[in-house]
Design a protein around this motif. Structure first.
Motif, PDB file in Angstrom:
ATOM      1  N   THR A 175       0.880  -1.044  -0.161  1.00 25.60           N
ATOM      2  CA  THR A 175       0.002  -0.120  -0.055  1.00 25.60           C
ATOM      3  C   THR A 175       0.882   1.284  -0.175  1.00 25.60           C
ATOM      4  OG1 THR A 175      -0.132   0.177   2.133  1.00 25.60           O
ATOM      5  CG2 THR A 175      -1.468  -1.135   1.248  1.00 25.60           C
ATOM      6  N   ALA A 176       0.254   2.362  -0.086  1.00 29.35           N
ATOM      7  CA  ALA A 176       0.937   3.555  -0.131  1.00 29.35           C
ATOM      8  C   ALA A 176       1.650   3.855   0.916  1.00 29.35           C
ATOM      9  CB  ALA A 176       0.074   4.701  -0.662  1.00 29.35           C
ATOM     10  N   ALA A 177       0.797   3.527   2.006  1.00 25.17           N
ATOM     11  CA  ALA A 177       1.367   3.788   3.553  1.00 25.17           C
ATOM     12  C   ALA A 177       2.677   2.829   3.649  1.00 25.17           C
ATOM     13  CB  ALA A 177       0.267   3.541   4.777  1.00 25.17           C
TER      14      ALA A 177
ATOM     15  N   ASP B 196       3.609   9.720  -4.448  1.00 25.24           N
ATOM     16  CA  ASP B 196       3.221  11.216  -3.611  1.00 25.24           C
ATOM     17  C   ASP B 196       3.480  10.887  -1.892  1.00 25.24           C
ATOM     18  OD1 ASP B 196       2.202  13.775  -3.019  1.00 25.24           O
ATOM     19  OD2 ASP B 196       0.566  12.251  -1.973  1.00 25.24           O
ATOM     20  N   LEU B 197       3.014   9.747  -1.523  1.00 24.48           N
ATOM     21  CA  LEU B 197       3.348   9.524  -0.142  1.00 24.48           C
ATOM     22  C   LEU B 197       4.825   9.329   0.375  1.00 24.48           C
ATOM     23  CD1 LEU B 197       1.294   7.789   2.588  1.00 24.48           C
ATOM     24  CD2 LEU B 197       3.826   6.790   2.179  1.00 24.48           C
TER      25      LEU B 197
ATOM     26  N   ALA C 167      -0.740  20.341  -2.658  1.00 21.11           N
ATOM     27  CA  ALA C 167      -1.674  19.545  -2.791  1.00 21.11           C
ATOM     28  C   ALA C 167      -2.436  19.497  -1.491  1.00 21.11           C
ATOM     29  CB  ALA C 167      -1.039  17.814  -2.839  1.00 21.11           C
ATOM     30  N   VAL C 168      -1.900  20.216  -0.316  1.00 28.05           N
ATOM     31  CA  VAL C 168      -2.382  20.411   0.852  1.00 28.05           C
ATOM     32  C   VAL C 168      -2.473  21.858   1.406  1.00 28.05           C
ATOM     33  CG1 VAL C 168      -2.433  19.654   3.553  1.00 28.05           C
ATOM     34  CG2 VAL C 168      -1.672  17.993   1.802  1.00 28.05           C
ATOM     35  N   VAL C 169      -3.554  22.405   1.693  1.00 27.65           N
ATOM     36  CA  VAL C 169      -3.804  23.837   2.084  1.00 27.65           C
ATOM     37  C   VAL C 169      -4.407  23.818   3.513  1.00 27.65           C
ATOM     38  CG1 VAL C 169      -4.877  26.188   1.989  1.00 27.65           C
ATOM     39  CG2 VAL C 169      -4.167  24.658  -0.302  1.00 27.65           C
TER      40      VAL C 169
ATOM     41  N   GLN D 188      -7.054  11.831  -3.828  1.00 27.29           N
ATOM     42  CA  GLN D 188      -5.944  10.804  -3.952  1.00 27.29           C
ATOM     43  C   GLN D 188      -4.678  11.341  -3.573  1.00 27.29           C
ATOM     44  OE1 GLN D 188      -7.081   7.744  -4.927  1.00 27.29           O
ATOM     45  NE2 GLN D 188      -9.170   8.776  -4.858  1.00 27.29           N
ATOM     46  N   ARG D 189      -4.476  12.306  -2.670  1.00 22.38           N
ATOM     47  CA  ARG D 189      -2.965  12.844  -2.295  1.00 22.38           C
ATOM     48  C   ARG D 189      -2.946  12.893  -0.798  1.00 22.38           C
ATOM     49  NH1 ARG D 189      -0.414  15.903  -6.081  1.00 22.38           N
ATOM     50  NH2 ARG D 189       1.386  15.779  -4.561  1.00 22.38           N
ATOM     51  N   ALA D 190      -1.635  12.771  -0.209  1.00 25.46           N
ATOM     52  CA  ALA D 190      -1.587  12.979   1.084  1.00 25.46           C
ATOM     53  C   ALA D 190      -1.945  11.740   1.900  1.00 25.46           C
ATOM     54  CB  ALA D 190      -1.926  14.319   1.750  1.00 25.46           C
TER      55      ALA D 190
END
Length: 354
Positions: free
Chosen positions: A93-95, A134-135, A308-310, A256-258
């Motif tokens: 997985t991404a994590a 991304d991760l 990607a994150v605000v 789909q990000r972060a």
């Protein structure tokens, strides 16, 4: 005369041959076709070389099978049974990929640098999810390597052995030798921190590994001090781990990000009071509520994801992210102005004069 093939390369050649043989390989075929065995000066030297390599492969867990010809009992060959050796396909997985990337990053200036880099490259190749990369980008850079001090301090903590090193204090600029009893290593503020008892001051202190100058030298024998109590560790780590009630930050995250931030989300962010202008920022983004204790630590994580994150709330975390981005932009302009290929962007904490 060409140079002899190194034993490790010869061993790898043997593995490739025995894995890919359709049925089996006799000793004669190994000697004739596997690079490295033609270097044997005699039949006896080849026998010793082949038996030693075969035993080495079996010690490493590779099932080297002895295969006898059905019609000739003295016709013996060998192959590696891939059915009992090969692992099933790895699906990360991404994590999971991000955690492995973080572990590899720890060793980037240690003796395992080449091995961890090669392994991480292969693991990235099997990360099928689009957000895997991304991760890795968001998680791995948060902990930089600890330099030459990291390895000796890991050993000293484990062995409860005092150490001595030269330290450049951040607050006073003083450079002096410290003799400490190392208790624990923490990954904080993008780097490593040593929690220890300073023998000269008779109290606990914390030391950033990047401010250690020169080598870390052992003092006395292993087991030279008592392990710290739970309370002593809690007091020493107070400034680094935070305490008090857990707070919640509201983030606007691109779909789909972060993944690491989403995994820590406290649940659906419904019925919360949004600051002015949040509705416009949230267009095309997801509202994610993430618990935190230390604002600077969350800000350093958020800034790695770029746009990607605000941060919508709280203002202090948002302001910290903006400061870091401005520092990075300023340093980038200076780098381009100098036109120096190997100028590296300092981390945000150093840029703030910490």
């Amino acid at each position: 005369m060409p140079p002899a093939i190194p034993p490790a390369e010869r061993l790898l050649n043997l593995v490739i041959a025995l894995v890919n043989t359709p049925v089996r390989m006799t000793k004669e075929q190994v000697r004739a076709s596997v690079a490295g065995y033609g270097d044997a000066r005699s039949d006896e030297a080849f026998e010793r070389m082949f038996e030693r390599d075969k035993d080495t492969l079996r010690e490493l867990g590779m099932p080297v099978l002895t295969v006898t010809h059905a019609g000739h009992g003295d016709d013996v060959g060998y192959r590696i049974d891939t059915a009992h050796w090969s692992m099933p396909p790895i699906e990360l997985t991404a994590a999971e990929l991000g955690v492995l990337a973080l572990a590899a990053q720890v060793w980037q200036d240690q003796s395992l640098r080449a091995d961890s880099t090669r392994a991480l490259t292969k693991l990235r190749a099997v990360g099928t999810q689009a957000q895997a990369h991304d991760l890795v980008a968001g998680l791995a850079p948060r902990v930089r390597a600890g330099g030459d001090a990291f390895g000796p301090l890991v050993d000293a903590v484990q062995n409860r052995q005092a150490v001595r090193f030269t330290y450049h204090a951040a607050t006073t600029g003083e450079v002096r030798e410290r003799t400490v009893e190392p208790w624990k290593l923490l990954a904080r503020r993008g780097g490593w921190v040593l929690l220890a008892r300073d023998r000269d001051r008779g109290a606990s202190r914390s030391f950033r590994l990047r401010r250690i100058r020169g080598s870390v030298r052992p003092v006395g024998a292993p087991g030279g001090f008592e392990a710290p109590t739970v309370q002593e560790l809690a007091d020493a780590s107070h400034a680094w781990v935070g305490e008090g009630p857990e707070r919640t930050a509201l983030l606007a995250v691109t779909p789909q990000r972060a993944g690491a931030l989403r995994a820590r989300a406290s649940g659906p962010a419904v019925g919360v009071d949004l600051p002015a202008g949040a509705a416009q920022v949230l267009q095309g983004r997801d509202l994610v509520a993430v618990p935190y204790r230390l604002g600077w630590e969350l800000a350093e994580e958020v800034v790695r994801y770029g746009d990607a994150v605000v941060v919508l709330d709280p203002p202090e975390v948002r302001d910290a992210v903006v400061r870091m981005l401005r520092v990075a932009a300023t340093l980038d302009r200076l780098r381009r102005a100098d036109d120096t290929p190997d100028v590296r962007v300092a981390d945000s904490e150093e840029a703030r004069g910490a």
